[in-house]
Design an enzyme around this catalytic site. Structure first.
Site, PDB file in Angstrom:
ATOM      1  N   LYS A  74      18.975  29.852   7.428  1.00  0.00           N
ATOM      2  CA  LYS A  74      20.474  29.241   6.929  1.00  0.00           C
ATOM      3  C   LYS A  74      20.907  28.265   8.017  1.00  0.00           C
ATOM      4  O   LYS A  74      20.368  28.400   9.174  1.00  0.00           O
ATOM      5  CB  LYS A  74      21.087  30.545   6.861  1.00  0.00           C
ATOM      6  CG  LYS A  74      22.579  30.487   6.481  1.00  0.00           C
ATOM      7  CD  LYS A  74      23.175  31.849   6.290  1.00  0.00           C
ATOM      8  CE  LYS A  74      24.618  31.859   5.850  1.00  0.00           C
ATOM      9  NZ  LYS A  74      25.113  33.247   5.663  1.00  0.00           N
ATOM     10  N   SER A 149      27.416  33.957   1.149  1.00  0.00           N
ATOM     11  CA  SER A 149      27.558  32.843   1.825  1.00  0.00           C
ATOM     12  C   SER A 149      26.061  32.029   1.983  1.00  0.00           C
ATOM     13  O   SER A 149      26.013  30.892   2.301  1.00  0.00           O
ATOM     14  CB  SER A 149      28.009  32.811   3.054  1.00  0.00           C
ATOM     15  OG  SER A 149      27.520  33.412   4.116  1.00  0.00           O
ATOM     16  N   SER A 173      26.786  38.756   2.500  1.00  0.00           N
ATOM     17  CA  SER A 173      26.371  37.367   2.406  1.00  0.00           C
ATOM     18  C   SER A 173      24.661  37.215   2.329  1.00  0.00           C
ATOM     19  O   SER A 173      24.319  36.088   1.882  1.00  0.00           O
ATOM     20  CB  SER A 173      26.650  36.425   3.631  1.00  0.00           C
ATOM     21  OG  SER A 173      27.915  36.073   3.325  1.00  0.00           O
TER      22      SER A 173
HETATM   23  N1  GLN Z   1      32.025  37.013   1.072  1.00  0.00           N
HETATM   24  C1  GLN Z   1      32.177  37.718   2.534  1.00  0.00           C
HETATM   25  C2  GLN Z   1      33.388  36.803   3.071  1.00  0.00           C
HETATM   26  O1  GLN Z   1      33.557  35.885   2.564  1.00  0.00           O
HETATM   27  C3  GLN Z   1      30.976  37.806   3.195  1.00  0.00           C
HETATM   28  C4  GLN Z   1      30.642  36.567   4.047  1.00  0.00           C
HETATM   29  C5  GLN Z   1      29.363  37.040   4.793  1.00  0.00           C
HETATM   30  O2  GLN Z   1      28.881  38.000   4.709  1.00  0.00           O
HETATM   31  N2  GLN Z   1      29.212  36.013   5.843  1.00  0.00           N
HETATM   32  O3  GLN Z   1      33.539  37.179   4.119  1.00  0.00           O
END
Ligand code: GLN
Length: 463
Positions: A74, A149, A173
């Site tokens: 990532k 994400s 994410s």
């Molecule tokens: N969708 C969640 C957020 O926007 C989780 C994001 C993540 O795990 N980095 O915070």
């Protein structure tokens, strides 16, 4: 090919690492114009590294299970001398001066890093749309989001561009994009994998973990990166739980909420019946009242940590250099990042921090306690990953609250520092596309082997 098949092909001499890596680039070149999973590919150096791996293998000195295996990381995982930009315009020109511990471990094991994969900006989001490098698309239906994400990490594995990728999970994410793309994702126990070199979002929740096509692949990919690291002050020494042959599986009643898509509910019920038939004990209607507060707790604590962690992007040392600090941040950050910084700054401000931030911390501790109490009664929890099937691109772009609410099943895991595994458990026809339904297995700290064992019983990989 799955990681398992690649390992066999390399071991038997049926394929070389150069052939495997070249095949990945062929798929990337054919498909990634549409999908946009990669933000940077490292083709030339990956082929050089693959040739070196082949030479090692010929001499009988293989470095580890991932030697010669292509992997993607990532865009928030630091890779020395390579751009690492967390999906943000703020860091578009930034080059990492050191390796994340995870990258150092991968390199030491001979894995071939073929590129950085796309993500929501600074890991904030659930759709992959907030990246400064453009949205990633769902390989099963290009009109839908891949989740986020770790959007590119999941899409790249689902599109067979790479057998394994590494994402990060702060509130879902890894698990949510894995569910939307029909692949497997593991969010490890907090402290199991070093965060050194991971660009921080919310430090008390962030964890790096693997995404792969099968549970077996994810297990191998996890082994390669886990372990105590002195460079991360929140790193823990791993513990070993006793192995099990049958499990007590609980289902919290809070997870059968009104917004749950009936096809996901049916998949959960069918999976529970199957596991019951196989001799596991199902405990339905567990009461964990604070699960209902998870979204509220998370969306106070995370913005607070975000506002503090992202203060370093002031345009002085790195990032976009505007006319001043405010100008640098106006230009460098997208809307979702700005929204969280403002919210976080507010909840930490004098006069409000007791009412918001401190209360959220107290509620987080109470939720963690409720969950550890539940693990006295059951071994694991089974739940949906998301309330809905992958939605259309643009559908939630202007509705952050709807996006936050869709994190309901994944956030509690991070708040309590627990491990959880997301596996595809069914596929349903929607228009012309076959879309995946993921289920999540949540366990107590260090229960990753239990999660993988159970995951293998319920996974339904894409044909
Ligand atoms: N969708 C969640 C957020 O926007 C989780 C994001 C993540 O795990 N980095 O915070």
């Amino acid at each position: 090919m799955t990681l398992e098949l690649i390992q066999q092909a390399l071991a038997s001499g049926q394929m070389t690492s150069v052939q495997v890596v070249s095949a990945c680039f062929e798929v990337i070149e054919a498909k990634d114009t549409d999908i946009n999973a990669f933000v940077r590919v490292y083709k030339d150096e990956a082929l050089v590294a693959a040739a070196a791996s082949d030479a090692r293998r010929a001499e009988g000195s293989v470095l580890g299970p991932l030697d010669g295996v292509p992997v993607a990381i990532k865009d928030n995982i630091s890779y020395q001398d390579h751009g690492t930009s967390a999906g943000s315009a703020m860091l578009k020109e930034y080059v990492a001066p050191y390796d994340a511990t995870v990258v150092a471990k991968l390199k030491a094991g001979g894995a071939i890093i073929i590129g950085h994969v796309n993500m929501d900006e600074f890991a904030m989001g659930s759709t992959g749309e907030s990246s400064a490098f453009g949205a990633t698309k769902n390989p099963h239906d290009l009109s839908r989001v891949p989740g986020g994400s770790s959007s590119g990490a999941a899409a790249a594995v689902a599109a067979r561009m790479v057998p394994v990728s590494y994402g990060s999970d702060t509130g879902g994410s890894i698990r949510q994009p894995a569910a939307f793309c029909g692949v497997v994702g593991l969010k490890p126990t907090y402290g199991a994998v070093s965060r050194y070199g991971l660009l921080a979002m919310a430090s008390s929740l962030d964890q790096i973990g693997p995404i792969g096509a099968t549970v077996a692949d994810v297990e191998v990919a996890y082994e390669a990166i886990k372990g105590f690291d002195r460079a991360d002050s929140t790193s823990s020494v791993p513990e070993t739980l006793p192995a099990k042959t049958s499990y007590r599986i609980g289902v919290p009643k809070q997870f059968y909420s009104d917004g749950l898509d009936v096809r996901i509910r049916d998949t959960l019920d069918a999976t529970l019946s199957k596991l019951e038939d196989e001799g596991h004990t199902i405990v339905r209607d567990l009461d964990i009242p604070l699960l209902d507060q998870s979204v509220a707790i998370y969306y106070l604590i995370v913005p607070a940590e975000v506002s503090s962690n992202l203060a370093r992007y002031d345009g002085i040392r790195y990032g976009v250099h505007g006319e001043g600090v405010a100008d640098s941040r106006t230009q460098g950050f997208g809307d979702e990042v700005k929204r969280r910084i403002m919210l976080g700054t507010f909840v930490l401000s004098a006069g409000y921090s007791d009412a918001y931030y401190k209360r959220a911390q107290t509620a987080r501790a109470a939720l963690t306690e409720q969950l550890s109490g539940v693990f006295q009664e059951v071994d694991v929890l089974l739940s949906p990953v998301t309330p809905e099937l992958p939605f259309k691109l643009g559908e939630k772009t202007n509705d952050p609250l709807a996006m936050y609410l869709s994190d309901i099943y994944t956030l509690p895991v991070n708040l309590a520092g627990l491990p959880a595994l997301s596996v595809p458990a069914a596929w349903v026809q929607e228009g012309n596309a076959l879309l995946p339904i993921g289920l999540q297995i949540i366990g107590p700290q260090w229960s990753e082997p239990w999660l993988c064992d159970l995951g293998k019983k319920i996974e339904v990989p894409h044909a």
